[in-house]
Enzyme design. Structure first.
Site, mmCIF file in Angstrom:
data_model
loop_
_atom_site.group_PDB
_atom_site.id
_atom_site.type_symbol
_atom_site.label_atom_id
_atom_site.label_comp_id
_atom_site.label_asym_id
_atom_site.label_seq_id
_atom_site.Cartn_x
_atom_site.Cartn_y
_atom_site.Cartn_z
ATOM 1 C CE1 TYR A 156 -3.934 2.196 0.499
ATOM 2 C CE2 TYR A 156 -2.636 3.225 2.243
ATOM 3 C CZ TYR A 156 -3.741 3.228 1.393
ATOM 4 O OH TYR A 156 -4.627 4.275 1.446
ATOM 5 C CE LYS A 160 -3.559 4.845 -2.009
ATOM 6 N NZ LYS A 160 -4.567 5.403 -2.933
HETATM 7 N N1 NAD Z 1 -10.166 5.855 4.414
HETATM 8 C C1 NAD Z 1 -8.976 6.380 4.714
HETATM 9 O O1 NAD Z 1 -8.686 6.632 5.889
HETATM 10 C C2 NAD Z 1 -8.000 6.674 3.629
HETATM 11 C C3 NAD Z 1 -6.803 7.299 4.000
HETATM 12 C C4 NAD Z 1 -5.870 7.581 3.009
HETATM 13 C C5 NAD Z 1 -6.165 7.281 1.684
HETATM 14 N N2 NAD Z 1 -7.334 6.664 1.358
HETATM 15 C C6 NAD Z 1 -7.576 6.381 -0.064
HETATM 16 O O2 NAD Z 1 -8.864 6.835 -0.436
HETATM 17 C C7 NAD Z 1 -9.322 6.096 -1.573
HETATM 18 C C8 NAD Z 1 -10.727 5.622 -1.322
HETATM 19 O O3 NAD Z 1 -10.687 4.668 -0.259
HETATM 20 P P1 NAD Z 1 -11.850 4.528 0.817
HETATM 21 O O4 NAD Z 1 -11.262 4.818 2.127
HETATM 22 O O5 NAD Z 1 -13.075 5.236 0.388
HETATM 23 O O6 NAD Z 1 -12.063 2.942 0.769
HETATM 24 P P2 NAD Z 1 -13.335 2.103 0.330
HETATM 25 O O7 NAD Z 1 -12.897 0.689 0.359
HETATM 26 O O8 NAD Z 1 -14.514 2.512 1.144
HETATM 27 O O9 NAD Z 1 -13.578 2.577 -1.169
HETATM 28 C C9 NAD Z 1 -12.770 2.178 -2.236
HETATM 29 C C10 NAD Z 1 -13.675 1.924 -3.425
HETATM 30 O O10 NAD Z 1 -12.856 1.568 -4.542
HETATM 31 C C11 NAD Z 1 -13.496 0.520 -5.217
HETATM 32 N N3 NAD Z 1 -12.531 -0.254 -5.983
HETATM 33 C C12 NAD Z 1 -11.571 -1.110 -5.511
HETATM 34 N N4 NAD Z 1 -10.909 -1.641 -6.525
HETATM 35 C C13 NAD Z 1 -11.427 -1.112 -7.662
HETATM 36 C C14 NAD Z 1 -11.156 -1.278 -9.035
HETATM 37 N N5 NAD Z 1 -10.210 -2.136 -9.459
HETATM 38 N N6 NAD Z 1 -11.880 -0.559 -9.936
HETATM 39 C C15 NAD Z 1 -12.846 0.288 -9.509
HETATM 40 N N7 NAD Z 1 -13.159 0.473 -8.227
HETATM 41 C C16 NAD Z 1 -12.457 -0.223 -7.314
HETATM 42 C C17 NAD Z 1 -14.153 -0.327 -4.136
HETATM 43 O O11 NAD Z 1 -15.207 -1.129 -4.652
HETATM 44 C C18 NAD Z 1 -14.648 0.765 -3.185
HETATM 45 O O12 NAD Z 1 -15.963 1.151 -3.503
HETATM 46 C C19 NAD Z 1 -8.307 4.970 -1.761
HETATM 47 O O13 NAD Z 1 -7.423 5.313 -2.818
HETATM 48 C C20 NAD Z 1 -7.585 4.913 -0.444
HETATM 49 O O14 NAD Z 1 -6.297 4.378 -0.566
HETATM 50 C C21 NAD Z 1 -8.258 6.359 2.299
#
Ligand code: NAD
Length: 277
Positions: A156, A160
């Site tokens: 991860y 990133k």
């Molecule tokens: N939640 C946090 O605290 C956090 C912190 C830092 C970064 N992020 C980043 O934010 C972004 C969104 O994550 P989130 O927290 O909403 O997680 P989440 O799991 O709730 O949402 C991620 C979404 O991406 C979709 N997805 C996964 N693989 C896919 C693919 N191959 N094609 C299309 N869609 C796909 C999933 O179905 C899901 O709906 C990510 O890039 C994650 O790394 C999240």
């Protein structure tokens, strides 16, 4: 600096729109009067979110790991709305494990979705945005992990860090071309979402890794976390201010990142960084 992209009546394309962060982005964009193109692997949750939005919205089942799917997504966006103002390369997955135990498939998946998903998005959308010549903005979702390398999350973090680097290159390229396309790289913050729901894939996970993940998950889902809508409000404020670095939680990043950079310059080994994301 402020942005001159069009919000009211403009079009936002969001990948990973069925997830926590993506859902918040969709609601905030809709509240600003934007038309929406929502993309995700999870078709049912995508439809559920779309059904709650009071704006023009289409949903496009999309696997961002597949370049053809991003071409199809761009086709659908231009066919329905005739222009794109905002592109969120937001879909992401997380895999946890000890670096030497994590399977090649899980490591690869992090890169296929988190890195190549962004690259496929750029290949499908940037040429069309350049051809239109209208102001537009691209937001790539990174993470604290792109700046700080904790244990147990190597694929991860590495993916990133690649998103951060790719975004800086993209910014420079668009500047050199004089294109009216802005770029931001985003850390959404500690958002309550589904990102930690399957960190071990099909496996149970090493106990040390499991307790590490439980700690972070407990923090995000407890008092340390924010809602997707709070995250999206920070993000749109950053876009409106024309920021490249949208890193709205300096208390989680700045001290540790400064220590990291100073440590590298002093040729010290890394501090073991345990995030409170
Ligand atoms: N939640 C946090 O605290 C956090 C912190 C830092 C970064 N992020 C980043 O934010 C972004 C969104 O994550 P989130 O927290 O909403 O997680 P989440 O799991 O709730 O949402 C991620 C979404 O991406 C979709 N997805 C996964 N693989 C896919 C693919 N191959 N094609 C299309 N869609 C796909 C999933 O179905 C899901 O709906 C990510 O890039 C994650 O790394 C999240």
């Amino acid at each position: 600096m402020t942005t001159n992209i069009r919000f009211q009546g403009g079009t936002a394309v969001i990948t990973g729109a069925a997830g926590g962060v993506g859902g918040g982005l969709a609601r905030q964009a809709a509240a600003l009067g934007m038309n929406l193109v929502l993309a995700d692997l999870d078709v049912d949750r995508l439809a559920a979110i779309a059904g709650t939005l009071e704006t023009e919205v289409i949903t496009v089942p999309t696997d961002v790991a597949d370049p053809a799917a991003l071409e199809h997504l761009a086709d659908q966006a231009w066919r329905r709305f005739g222009r794109v103002d905002l592109l969120f390369n937001n879909a992401g997955v997380l895999r946890a494990g000890l670096s030497w135990e994590i399977s090649p498939e899980h490591f690869q998946r992090c890169f296929s979705v988190n890195v190549m998903g962004v690259h496929h998005g750029l290949r499908a959308f940037v040429p069309r945005l350049l051809k239109d010549g209208t102001p537009a903005h691209i937001v790539n979702t990174a993470s604290l992990g792109g700046f700080l390398s904790s244990p147990m999350l190597a694929p991860y973090n590495a993916s990133k860090a690649a998103v951060v680097s790719l975004s800086e290159s993209l910014y420079g390229e668009l500047k050199m071309l004089g294109a009216p396309i802005g770029v931001s790289v985003l850390d959404p913050g500690p958002v309550r979402s589904g990102i930690f729901d399957a960190p071990f894939g099909d496996g149970g996970g090493n106990p040390a890794v499991r307790s590490f993940v439980d700690f972070i998950q407990g923090h995000v889902n407890g008092a340390g976390g924010i809602t997707p809508d709070q995250s999206a409000a920070h993000l749109f404020a950053g876009i409106q201010a024309g920021l490249f670095w949208i890193l709205p939680f300096p208390e989680n990043l700045d001290h540790a990142f400064r220590q990291r950079v100073e440590g590298i310059l002093a040729r010290r080994p890394p501090d073991v960084y345990v995030p409170e994301p």
